[in-house]
Design a protein around this motif. Sequence first.
Motif, PDB file in Angstrom:
ATOM      1  N   GLU A  40      22.388   7.809 -94.983  1.00 41.31           N
ATOM      2  CA  GLU A  40      23.547   8.513 -94.465  1.00 41.31           C
ATOM      3  C   GLU A  40      24.626   7.457 -94.271  1.00 41.31           C
ATOM      4  N   VAL A  41      25.798   7.677 -94.852  1.00 36.94           N
ATOM      5  CA  VAL A  41      26.857   6.660 -94.780  1.00 36.94           C
ATOM      6  C   VAL A  41      28.210   7.335 -94.606  1.00 36.94           C
ATOM      7  N   TYR A  42      29.001   6.779 -93.692  1.00 37.64           N
ATOM      8  CA  TYR A  42      30.368   7.238 -93.486  1.00 37.64           C
ATOM      9  C   TYR A  42      31.279   6.260 -94.216  1.00 37.64           C
ATOM     10  N   VAL A  43      32.066   6.771 -95.144  1.00 37.34           N
ATOM     11  CA  VAL A  43      32.873   5.931 -96.036  1.00 37.34           C
ATOM     12  C   VAL A  43      34.343   6.306 -95.902  1.00 37.34           C
ATOM     13  N   ARG A  44      35.175   5.271 -95.940  1.00 38.79           N
ATOM     14  CA  ARG A  44      36.625   5.483 -95.938  1.00 38.79           C
ATOM     15  C   ARG A  44      37.257   4.643 -97.040  1.00 38.79           C
ATOM     16  N   ARG A  45      38.336   5.157 -97.598  1.00 37.36           N
ATOM     17  CA  ARG A  45      39.240   4.349 -98.435  1.00 37.36           C
ATOM     18  C   ARG A  45      40.481   4.206 -97.590  1.00 37.36           C
ATOM     19  N   ALA A  63      31.662   2.414 -92.955  1.00 34.40           N
ATOM     20  CA  ALA A  63      31.901   2.367 -91.518  1.00 34.40           C
ATOM     21  C   ALA A  63      30.626   2.574 -90.718  1.00 34.40           C
ATOM     22  N   ARG A  64      29.708   3.298 -91.256  1.00 33.57           N
ATOM     23  CA  ARG A  64      28.471   3.576 -90.536  1.00 33.57           C
ATOM     24  C   ARG A  64      27.399   3.910 -91.562  1.00 33.57           C
ATOM     25  N   VAL A  65      26.322   3.156 -91.533  1.00 28.03           N
ATOM     26  CA  VAL A  65      25.230   3.379 -92.485  1.00 28.03           C
ATOM     27  C   VAL A  65      23.933   3.526 -91.708  1.00 28.03           C
ATOM     28  N   THR A  66      23.184   4.562 -92.039  1.00 24.55           N
ATOM     29  CA  THR A  66      21.877   4.767 -91.438  1.00 24.55           C
ATOM     30  C   THR A  66      20.866   4.939 -92.559  1.00 24.55           C
ATOM     31  N   VAL A  67      19.761   4.226 -92.449  1.00 18.96           N
ATOM     32  CA  VAL A  67      18.638   4.387 -93.368  1.00 18.96           C
ATOM     33  C   VAL A  67      17.448   4.806 -92.514  1.00 18.96           C
ATOM     34  N   GLU A  68      16.741   5.856 -92.940  1.00 15.09           N
ATOM     35  CA  GLU A  68      15.584   6.310 -92.177  1.00 15.09           C
ATOM     36  C   GLU A  68      14.643   5.147 -91.906  1.00 15.09           C
ATOM     37  N   GLU A  69      14.092   5.129 -90.705  1.00 13.57           N
ATOM     38  CA  GLU A  69      13.268   4.010 -90.268  1.00 13.57           C
ATOM     39  C   GLU A  69      12.135   3.680 -91.235  1.00 13.57           C
ATOM     40  N   CYS A  70      11.498   4.688 -91.796  1.00 10.92           N
ATOM     41  CA  CYS A  70      10.372   4.448 -92.704  1.00 10.92           C
ATOM     42  C   CYS A  70      10.809   3.780 -94.011  1.00 10.92           C
ATOM     43  N   GLU A  71      12.113   3.783 -94.310  1.00 13.27           N
ATOM     44  CA  GLU A  71      12.632   3.183 -95.541  1.00 13.27           C
ATOM     45  C   GLU A  71      13.330   1.847 -95.310  1.00 13.27           C
ATOM     46  N   ARG A  72      13.446   1.443 -94.058  1.00 12.99           N
ATOM     47  CA  ARG A  72      14.119   0.169 -93.752  1.00 12.99           C
ATOM     48  C   ARG A  72      13.286  -1.002 -94.247  1.00 12.99           C
ATOM     49  N   GLY A  73      13.984  -2.046 -94.670  1.00 15.71           N
ATOM     50  CA  GLY A  73      13.307  -3.235 -95.169  1.00 15.71           C
ATOM     51  C   GLY A  73      12.853  -3.128 -96.608  1.00 15.71           C
TER      52      GLY A  73
END
Length: 133
Positions: A40-45, A63-73
């Motif tokens: 999930e990512v919030y993007v701006r130009r 501006a804001r990026v979230t990766v599900e915990e099980c997919e981190r790393g």
Amino acid sequence: MQQGVIAEPTQDAQIIADTIAEYLKANKTFNRWFERGPIEVYVRRQKVILSRERGIADALTLARVTVEECERGKGVFKGLLTLSEELVRRYIPGGVLYIEGVGNEGLAACLERRGYTKKPIGQDAPAFYWSPR
């Protein structure tokens, strides 16, 4: 994943990047959320002030990026970063990729290894920017 290895983008990251590319082709400012799979990512130009020396630059901002915990790393964010760098190179001549609110020290170190510059103003969670050379 070994340090310094560029992550191969996931299919989800590629779909997000392809959608962002469509917005960039319109050559207008935008801000919106993109979601796909574990990302999930919030993007701006937008225009951003980089520094007194660099001035203002056209930017693609994550501006804001979230990766599900099980997919981190697993390189999910690094893959998205690689694709985003290519979008700046292709669609924003003279522009930068701007990463806001980097509160994770490991991510900050990773960005610096990739050639990102820390924005030289005080912030709780600093920003970093990258421009193609």
